[in-house]
Design an enzyme around this catalytic site. Structure first.
Site, PDB file in Angstrom:
ATOM      1  N   SER A  49     -10.218   0.398   7.029  1.00  0.00           N
ATOM      2  CA  SER A  49      -9.217   0.596   5.762  1.00  0.00           C
ATOM      3  C   SER A  49      -8.846  -0.806   5.159  1.00  0.00           C
ATOM      4  CB  SER A  49      -8.145   1.638   5.876  1.00  0.00           C
ATOM      5  OG  SER A  49      -8.489   2.864   6.204  1.00  0.00           O
ATOM      6  N   LYS A 100       0.720  -1.069  -0.055  1.00  0.00           N
ATOM      7  CA  LYS A 100       0.005  -0.155   0.149  1.00  0.00           C
ATOM      8  C   LYS A 100       1.007   1.162   0.076  1.00  0.00           C
ATOM      9  CE  LYS A 100      -3.675   2.124   2.874  1.00  0.00           C
ATOM     10  NZ  LYS A 100      -4.517   1.891   4.054  1.00  0.00           N
ATOM     11  N   SER A 160      -9.096   2.674   3.179  1.00  0.00           N
ATOM     12  CA  SER A 160      -7.968   3.516   2.369  1.00  0.00           C
ATOM     13  C   SER A 160      -7.128   2.552   1.718  1.00  0.00           C
ATOM     14  CB  SER A 160      -7.112   4.227   3.329  1.00  0.00           C
ATOM     15  OG  SER A 160      -6.441   3.362   4.439  1.00  0.00           O
TER      16      SER A 160
END
Length: 483
Positions: free
Chosen positions: A177, A76, A153
């Site tokens: 997230s 990520k 996210s």
């Protein structure tokens, strides 16, 4: 079987087994992953910061003989600091940030034999249930429907895994997230108990202990393998999770334990949720009852609204710290276009919060954890929807022109849309989203399970049983490689 078919029909554990048996070479798997990026990423905008040369070098120098040796992997673009992988943290302010040492989580992922070749998109600062950061030049799209968000996210990670670019990817979860994108993209997402995974050496804890790393996967056993490869405190950790009874892998073994399952068909504060989300909960409750568990509808007696107000204060202060520290280090003022309006207004909000206010917010979050712990004295698992609605359309939760507090707490905004997940970041409990329902028009709807603090193995084992009862691995979104 050719490499493309092998890649399509295998999860990460199976791919590593094929590598171990010499049936496929890591370089061939990397080639296939890169071919899929080229074919799919222009429509999804999920994979960024490509470092093919780094991945080739890893393979040429010899991969560690870990449990996931040779499997292509993506980090990520938020956290997971790595010397070889600069990051943007979802923000123009942090674009091309370089790191002087590897984070503990990345070092463990590399030791597992994974072949990392890039990063996946994230909203600025990891705030919000969508992935539409300005730094990437456009929104990240959901492979089930390109007009909808893949979540946030860890939205880029979820889009990449759901579309089949990689079998698994790194994510992180400070308010849902990992679980929100898992629900939005038809994947499995597991948030472990607080401090189960390492945070160092760059931070001692994220968002007062509410944030933790995690993974987006298509199978429960892939999550188990990743967690076993990365779990445990790193050097100097300020606190540690309770020890596992055995391992995440061992937790997948069949069990005839009869669990007490509470379920809620509303939000935790009693508001109605979308009929598709309610149907997903009711169907899962029936499935669990049919598996022999004791199922009862009931809500925790806990101040969820007060917790969310405290969460908003803590994350606002965390956003301000991140931005202001970066500006101070470089020694020049913040330009108008370097951060988006949610982050800018979060900084203004944080300046209105005193030190006493901040400590009071932490105390509120801790009190909430005690309230939830009392509820879990009377049940083993709580079942809810993951989100109060199916995946939102793009634009609704972007950061353009929005005030941070209203973005979180306003009518129809983040807390109303995602009223379940942050509860277990605040309490520190393990929680998971499972892809057990799809709407009539083909959008995924996740169901959410949570267990008592430290009971990760119990929860993962139940998830494995549900995966057996209602398999989801063969479901593929419209935006994926043709078979």
């Amino acid at each position: 079987m050719d490499v493309s078919e092998l890649y399509e029909t295998s999860d990460a554990v199976a791919l590593a087994d094929h590598v171990r048996r010499g049936e496929v070479h890591p370089a061939e798997l990397l080639d296939e992953a890169l071919r899929r990026v080229e074919a799919l990423n222009p429509r999804l905008n999920a994979v960024v910061m490509m470092r093919e040369g780094v991945a080739r070098r890893m393979i040429e120098e010899g991969l560690p003989d870990g449990p996931l040796k040779g499997v292509p992997f993506l980090l990520k673009d938020l956290g997971a600091e790595a010397i070889d992988f600069p990051g943007n943290n979802g923000s123009r302010l942090f674009a091309e940030t370089r790191y002087g040492k590897d984070s503990s989580i990345y070092a463990r992922l590399r030791a597992a034999g994974l072949v990392t070749f890039g990063r996946t998109t994230s909203p600025e600062g990891g705030v919000g249930p969508t992935t539409e950061a300005a730094v990437y030049g456009g929104p990240t799209r959901n492979p089930w429907n390109l007009e909808h968000t893949p979540g946030g996210s860890s939205g880029g990670a979820a889009a990449a895994v759901a579309a089949g670019i990689v079998p698994v990817a790194h994510g992180s979860d400070g308010g849902g997230s990992v679980r929100i994108p898992a629900s939005s993209c038809g994947l499995f997402g597991f948030k472990a108990t607080r401090a189960r995974l390492p945070d160092g050496p760059y931070v001692g804890e994220g968002w007062a202990g509410m944030a933790i790393d995690g993974f987006l996967t298509r199978t429960v056993r892939d999550t188990a393998a990743l967690l076993d490869a990365t779990q445990g405190p790193d050097l100097g950790a300020p606190y540690v999770a309770p020890p596992l009874e055995a391992s995440f892998g061992a937790a997948l073994a069949p069990s005839d334990r009869r669990l007490r399952v509470a379920f809620a068909t509303t939000t935790l504060t009693g508001e109605a949720i979308h009929p598709e989300c309610r149907s997903a909960v009711e169907a899962t409750a029936r499935l669990l009852e049919g598996m022999g568990h004791i199922v009862e509808e009931r809500l925790p007696c806990a101040d969820t609204s007060g917790m969310m107000a405290a969460w908003t204060k803590i994350v606002g202060c965390g956003t301000a710290l991140s931005v202001e520290s970066a500006v101070c280090r470089r020694g020049r003022p913040l330009a108008d276009d370097e951060i988006e309006s949610v982050a800018r207004t979060a900084i203004a909000y944080a300046r209105s919060i005193s030190g006493a206010d901040y400590l009071e917010a932490i105390n509120k979050v801790h009190a909430y954890g005690r309230e939830m712990a009392a509820f879990f004295e009377e049940c083993d698992v709580l079942l809810t929807a993951t989100l109060a609605e199916p995946p939102a359309r793009l634009g609704r939760f972007n950061h353009v022109g929005k005030d941070y507090v209203d973005y979180r707490m306003g009518p129809g905004m983040v807390f109303a849309y995602s009223p379940f997940t942050a509860a277990f970041n605040a309490s520190g409990q393990p929680a998971a989203s499972l892809p057990l329902h799809w709407t009539a028009d083909g959008l995924p709807v996740g169901v959410h399970l949570a267990a008592a603090y430290g009971r990760d193995e119990l929860l993962l084992g139940l998830c494995a049983r549900l995966e057996e009862a209602a398999p989801w691995f063969q479901r593929r979104p419209p935006v994926s490689m043709p078979r």
